[in-house]
Write an enzyme that holds these catalytic residues in place. Sequence first.
Site, short mmCIF file in Angstrom:
data_model
loop_
_atom_site.label_atom_id
_atom_site.label_comp_id
_atom_site.label_asym_id
_atom_site.label_seq_id
_atom_site.Cartn_x
_atom_site.Cartn_y
_atom_site.Cartn_z
N PHE A 1 1.26 -2.99 4.62
CA PHE A 1 1.47 -4.33 5.19
C PHE A 1 2.95 -4.67 5.02
O PHE A 1 3.59 -4.29 4.02
CB PHE A 1 0.66 -5.37 4.40
CG PHE A 1 -0.79 -5.46 4.83
CD1 PHE A 1 -1.27 -4.81 5.95
CD2 PHE A 1 -1.68 -6.25 4.09
CE1 PHE A 1 -2.61 -4.92 6.34
CE2 PHE A 1 -3.01 -6.37 4.47
CZ PHE A 1 -3.48 -5.71 5.59
N HIS B 1 -3.19 8.27 5.47
CA HIS B 1 -3.33 6.92 4.89
C HIS B 1 -4.77 6.49 5.09
O HIS B 1 -5.38 5.98 4.16
CB HIS B 1 -2.32 5.98 5.56
CG HIS B 1 -2.28 4.63 4.92
ND1 HIS B 1 -2.03 4.46 3.58
CD2 HIS B 1 -2.49 3.39 5.42
CE1 HIS B 1 -2.08 3.15 3.29
NE2 HIS B 1 -2.37 2.49 4.38
N CYS C 1 0.81 -1.23 0.00
CA CYS C 1 0.00 0.00 0.00
C CYS C 1 0.84 1.27 0.00
O CYS C 1 0.29 2.37 -0.05
CB CYS C 1 -0.93 0.00 1.20
SG CYS C 1 -1.76 -1.57 1.38
N HIS D 1 -9.39 1.89 -1.38
CA HIS D 1 -7.94 1.69 -1.22
C HIS D 1 -7.40 1.01 -2.47
O HIS D 1 -7.64 -0.17 -2.69
CB HIS D 1 -7.68 0.84 0.03
CG HIS D 1 -6.23 0.83 0.43
ND1 HIS D 1 -5.22 1.32 -0.36
CD2 HIS D 1 -5.64 0.39 1.57
CE1 HIS D 1 -4.07 1.17 0.27
NE2 HIS D 1 -4.29 0.62 1.44
N GLU E 1 -2.49 5.64 13.23
CA GLU E 1 -2.08 6.85 12.51
C GLU E 1 -2.37 8.10 13.35
O GLU E 1 -1.55 9.02 13.42
CB GLU E 1 -2.81 6.93 11.15
CG GLU E 1 -2.31 8.07 10.28
CD GLU E 1 -2.83 8.00 8.84
OE1 GLU E 1 -3.73 7.18 8.55
OE2 GLU E 1 -2.31 8.78 8.01
N LYS F 1 -9.55 7.87 0.84
CA LYS F 1 -10.06 6.50 0.70
C LYS F 1 -11.54 6.41 1.04
O LYS F 1 -12.20 5.45 0.66
CB LYS F 1 -9.23 5.54 1.55
CG LYS F 1 -7.79 5.41 1.04
CD LYS F 1 -7.00 4.35 1.81
CE LYS F 1 -5.57 4.24 1.31
NZ LYS F 1 -4.68 5.31 1.79
#
Lengths: 404, 83
Positions: free
Chosen positions: A391, A295, A163, A332, A306, A327
């Site tokens: 990830f 994010h 990502c 995403h 976050e 998003k």
Amino acid sequence: MNHRVVVTGWGVISSIGHTAATFWENLSKGVSGIAEATALPLDQLIQKIVAEVKDYEPTKHFEARMLPALDRASQFAMIAAREAVAQSGLSLEGGLAERTAAIIGTGAGGQGTLDENYRKLYREGAKRMHPLTVPKLMVNAPASQISMDLGVRGPTFAVASACASATHAIGLAFQMVRSGGVTAAIAGGTEACITFGPMKIWEALKIMAPDTCRPFSRDRKGLVLGEGAAVLVLETLEHAQARSADILGEVVGFGMSADAGDLLAPDVGGMSRAIQSTLADAKLAPTDIHYINAHGTGTAANDVTETAAIKHVFGTHARKLAMSSNKSMIGHSLGGAGAFEMVATLLSVRHNLAPPTINYLGPDPECDLDYVPNQAREMKIDVALSNSFAFGGLNAVLAVRRFT
Amino acid sequence: MPDVTADVIAIIAKKLPEPRELKVDDRLEDLGLDSFSEVEIIFDLEEKFDLQIPYNSNDSRLEFETVGQIVAAIQKLVDGKPQ
């Protein structure tokens, strides 16, 4: 000697628009691209909602004879790159082709091609595969296709960090232009993951929202997959000025870190170090930042972590800055996400407008910052960050500033 | 009739960082599981009992606190399954 790095073009193909202009218009109006999938066997899926690129006709963009070699991820990347280069007015004549890079992030490359071919092989008992399957699905295919399509002859490669892929790609391009290693770079990200196999393996992670994407909101249920591509043209300030290009914004810093911890769970320390190294790289103080393009995936874990990282890095200033998640509208797009968000961040600075975090129902006790809920906001934005966290514990953050 | 308790405990025990005896009143947060153990456990349970478990890790903490609560949830799904 370091060069200043400016942005002179961008291109977007997304679930809320096939050009950067429509993408921004819809983003700033809070238009959602999330809906029930049109191209999937819904009866075999638990997760039925996605952010698809709608009304997309490949033959409007590519000659039919080219399409057998072009996965959807490559097509999106090429469309966005063409728009970005056209807007920048960049001509690769006179030796510039050799001094231009093409760096494209993607989480997994040609997933649709892999899925379709394995279905033919295992389920339908196909005796042979199409000969272009390998070059069509390879992770570097989008970068290679852009290079061939536009005549880029300098450093060209793919970046894969799940990502964070696009943010890593744009960050590397920024560093190469800044150092003088190249004069210009075409950089961004692409993903086309909305096919049956990839949807089933994402379902298995049990982090997908059945309703919609509500970053930082109470009762958020997870992420929604999106697709598309965004690409930017970066070049040295001297080069842009020498050719009288319209300068859209300046990239001033890039930071990266790895959590070296958990495979999936995000980490306050890793996120914080990426943000801090970006600020240091840009020679910015935390109080200089007006806006953060988060994010903000909409998962329980990301949004809390976050938020904690922003508080850790910014202290009391965390409550003065605004932060929102694209998003909530475009889902995403994995390896493409950071590029959409970088374009949006630059446009936020350009227009002094923070796009909203839509679908916001109210505060979560652990997410208590200003997420620009539901309505875009006109506000002074001279300096902004774009966060991407992947990830595997890989973090990347870009800093941009109004060009003056 | 499968022994749901023994099967659930065996599935969870495989994910423990250190081997130990599991009891139904053990709390999940005390087991030292990795972030991805929970989805692996759900997968193993779905495979073992041929179930679809309506589970979303974004609100997992609200649903299961102990090993016994997982056993009870699986037992309910097994009992409700068409024979």
